[in-house]
Design a protein around this motif. Structure first.
Motif, short mmCIF file in Angstrom:
data_model
loop_
_atom_site.label_atom_id
_atom_site.label_comp_id
_atom_site.label_asym_id
_atom_site.label_seq_id
_atom_site.Cartn_x
_atom_site.Cartn_y
_atom_site.Cartn_z
N LEU A 95 0.93 -1.22 -0.20
CA LEU A 95 -0.10 -0.13 0.09
C LEU A 95 0.80 1.29 0.03
O LEU A 95 1.80 1.28 0.69
CB LEU A 95 -0.85 0.05 1.35
CG LEU A 95 -1.96 -0.99 1.40
CD1 LEU A 95 -2.31 -1.58 2.73
CD2 LEU A 95 -3.12 -0.80 0.36
N VAL A 96 0.45 2.28 -0.80
CA VAL A 96 1.42 3.43 -0.93
C VAL A 96 0.74 4.78 -0.56
O VAL A 96 1.45 5.81 -0.38
CB VAL A 96 1.81 3.68 -2.35
CG1 VAL A 96 2.85 2.47 -2.67
CG2 VAL A 96 0.83 3.64 -3.25
N ASP A 97 -0.83 4.83 0.09
CA ASP A 97 -1.40 6.08 0.09
C ASP A 97 -1.63 6.06 1.73
O ASP A 97 -2.58 5.20 2.19
CB ASP A 97 -2.38 6.13 -0.80
CG ASP A 97 -3.31 7.43 -0.54
OD1 ASP A 97 -3.08 7.93 0.52
OD2 ASP A 97 -3.75 8.02 -1.55
N PRO A 98 -1.23 6.86 2.32
CA PRO A 98 -1.65 6.92 3.98
C PRO A 98 -3.08 6.89 4.24
O PRO A 98 -3.27 6.40 5.20
CB PRO A 98 -0.79 8.15 4.25
CG PRO A 98 -0.20 8.97 3.32
CD PRO A 98 -0.24 7.95 2.19
N TYR A 99 -3.84 7.53 3.40
CA TYR A 99 -5.33 7.42 3.46
C TYR A 99 -5.81 6.00 3.58
O TYR A 99 -6.78 5.73 3.93
CB TYR A 99 -6.14 8.06 2.60
CG TYR A 99 -5.94 9.81 2.76
CD1 TYR A 99 -7.00 10.20 3.94
CD2 TYR A 99 -5.25 10.37 2.33
CE1 TYR A 99 -6.99 11.39 4.37
CE2 TYR A 99 -5.07 11.80 2.81
CZ TYR A 99 -5.86 12.35 3.90
OH TYR A 99 -5.85 13.71 4.33
N PHE A 157 -1.97 1.21 -4.50
CA PHE A 157 -1.13 -0.07 -4.41
C PHE A 157 0.22 0.53 -5.39
O PHE A 157 -0.17 1.40 -6.11
CB PHE A 157 -1.54 -1.29 -5.08
CG PHE A 157 -3.01 -1.72 -4.12
CD1 PHE A 157 -2.49 -2.70 -3.35
CD2 PHE A 157 -4.23 -1.28 -4.67
CE1 PHE A 157 -3.76 -3.01 -2.58
CE2 PHE A 157 -5.22 -1.78 -3.89
CZ PHE A 157 -5.16 -2.85 -2.86
N SER A 158 1.19 -0.09 -4.86
CA SER A 158 2.49 0.14 -5.66
C SER A 158 2.29 -0.35 -7.11
O SER A 158 1.27 -1.27 -7.34
CB SER A 158 3.76 -0.68 -4.91
OG SER A 158 3.61 -2.12 -5.07
N PRO A 159 3.12 0.04 -8.17
CA PRO A 159 2.86 -0.53 -9.62
C PRO A 159 2.83 -1.89 -9.61
O PRO A 159 2.16 -2.55 -10.34
CB PRO A 159 4.10 0.16 -10.31
CG PRO A 159 4.28 1.53 -9.48
CD PRO A 159 3.93 1.28 -7.95
N GLY A 160 3.76 -2.63 -8.85
CA GLY A 160 3.98 -4.08 -8.82
C GLY A 160 2.80 -4.84 -8.20
O GLY A 160 2.33 -5.59 -9.08
N SER A 161 2.18 -4.09 -7.11
CA SER A 161 1.11 -4.96 -6.73
C SER A 161 0.06 -4.61 -7.61
O SER A 161 -1.10 -5.56 -7.67
CB SER A 161 0.73 -4.30 -5.48
OG SER A 161 1.94 -4.35 -4.49
N ARG A 162 -0.10 -3.48 -8.31
CA ARG A 162 -1.15 -3.37 -9.30
C ARG A 162 -1.22 -4.43 -10.23
O ARG A 162 -2.34 -4.95 -10.38
CB ARG A 162 -1.37 -1.93 -9.81
CG ARG A 162 -1.77 -0.80 -9.30
CD ARG A 162 -1.59 0.41 -9.88
NE ARG A 162 -1.01 1.40 -9.35
CZ ARG A 162 -0.43 2.54 -9.52
NH1 ARG A 162 -0.51 2.95 -10.67
NH2 ARG A 162 -0.02 3.35 -8.59
N GLU A 163 -0.09 -4.59 -10.68
CA GLU A 163 -0.02 -5.73 -11.61
C GLU A 163 -0.48 -7.01 -11.15
O GLU A 163 -0.97 -7.96 -11.99
CB GLU A 163 1.55 -5.86 -12.30
CG GLU A 163 1.48 -5.20 -13.45
CD GLU A 163 3.16 -5.56 -14.04
OE1 GLU A 163 4.05 -4.58 -13.69
OE2 GLU A 163 3.47 -6.52 -14.48
#
Ligand SMILES: CN(C)C(=N)NCCC[C@H](N)C(=O)O
Length: 270
Positions: free
Chosen positions: A162-166, A189-195
């Protein structure tokens, strides 16, 4: 869309918000100087419980403890799969004593609770999803805890950053619709996690930031009904198009502490 979605009866554990308040700030939603309407919070929570029961689900309660204002967020206390309980170790010292009260509830019900060695916030970050467990990290639950969860349950654990503190817990950015599919907000999500998510769920329901900020992804699905924040109107419309039945439940007072419907709901999976 055919009327094909099937509800499965669930068993939920919840905690009455008798001592609910925003006294400290451990996520960007929390502002201790902004008032919380505790009576409204209690009415909203009661409506959630009644709505679950009206839809055929079993709801059990753990006794709220004074001095633990976040104890209402039952989802964070553990993750339960096939009757086995993996307990929590909260990052914030303010929340650590909650585990004692929840452990007492589990023990009274004949469950043994596994104590994690590393920070791990229950179903906030550990989301059982059919054949695997989706696991968030980045703000609270650690990678070490993901490994421990996999060893404990013997179920593949898929780590997502996860990359956004909200969206500091996985259950603010994604929820499971049924054994096959999820809804999520990719930018959390981070780019890799999105993939990874795109590969696992090519047919996922994709939410907007507006849906996510309205706690629309902090929803609970029984496979047919989706108990969802009324602010997530676009997401609810997408779900209805896919044959799910959105059931709006407003927990706006709890948003002030960074929580919503799912956070207030621990699923006890037997
Ligand atoms: C959906 N979320 C985030 C949850 N599962 N839990 C809510 C926890 C709120 C608490 N004030 C905290 O920051 O820990």
């Amino acid at each position: 869309m055919p009327d094909s979605r099937v509800a499965r009866r669930r068993r939920y554990l919840v905690c009455e918000p008798r001592h609910f308040a925003v006294r400290y700030a451990i996520n960007p939603w929390m502002h201790p100087d902004r008032p919380v309407d505790v009576l409204l919070a209690q009415r909203q929570w009661r409506t959630l419980v009644d709505t679950y029961r009206d839809h055929g689900h079993t709801v059990e309660t753990v006794k709220p403890e004074p001095g633990l204002p976040d104890m209402v967020f039952a989802a964070n206390a553990a993750v339960v799969v096939e009757g086995r309980v993996f307990g929590s170790l909260f990052l914030a010292p303010e929340r650590r004593p909650e585990t004692v009260a929840y452990e007492a509830w589990f023990k009274a019900g004949g469950y043994e609770v596994h104590h994690p060695e590393s920070v791990c916030e229950g179903e906030g970050d550990l989301v059982p999803a059919g054949r695997w467990i989706l696991a968030g990290t980045g703000f609270r639950t650690t990678r070490e805890a993901h490994r421990e969860v996999q060893e404990f349950f013997g179920v593949p654990v898929i780590g997502l950053t996860l990359v956004d503190p909200y969206f500091y817990h996985l259950d603010t950015a994604l929820f499971v619709l049924d054994e096959e599919n999820v809804a999520y907000y990719p930018e959390a999500f981070s780019p890799g996690s999105r993939e990874v998510l795109a590969r696992l769920y090519p047919d996922a329901v994709i939410a907007t930031r507006e849906d996510a900020m309205a706690f629309g992804l902090n929803s609970v699905s029984d496979g047919r009904h989706v108990f969802i924040s009324p602010g997530a109107a676009a997401l609810a419309a997408q779900l209805a198009d896919r044959g799910y039945v959105p059931v709006p439940v407003d927990l706006s007072e709890f948003h002030k502490a960074g929580g919503g419907i799912k956070c207030c709901t621990q699923e006890i999976r037997s």
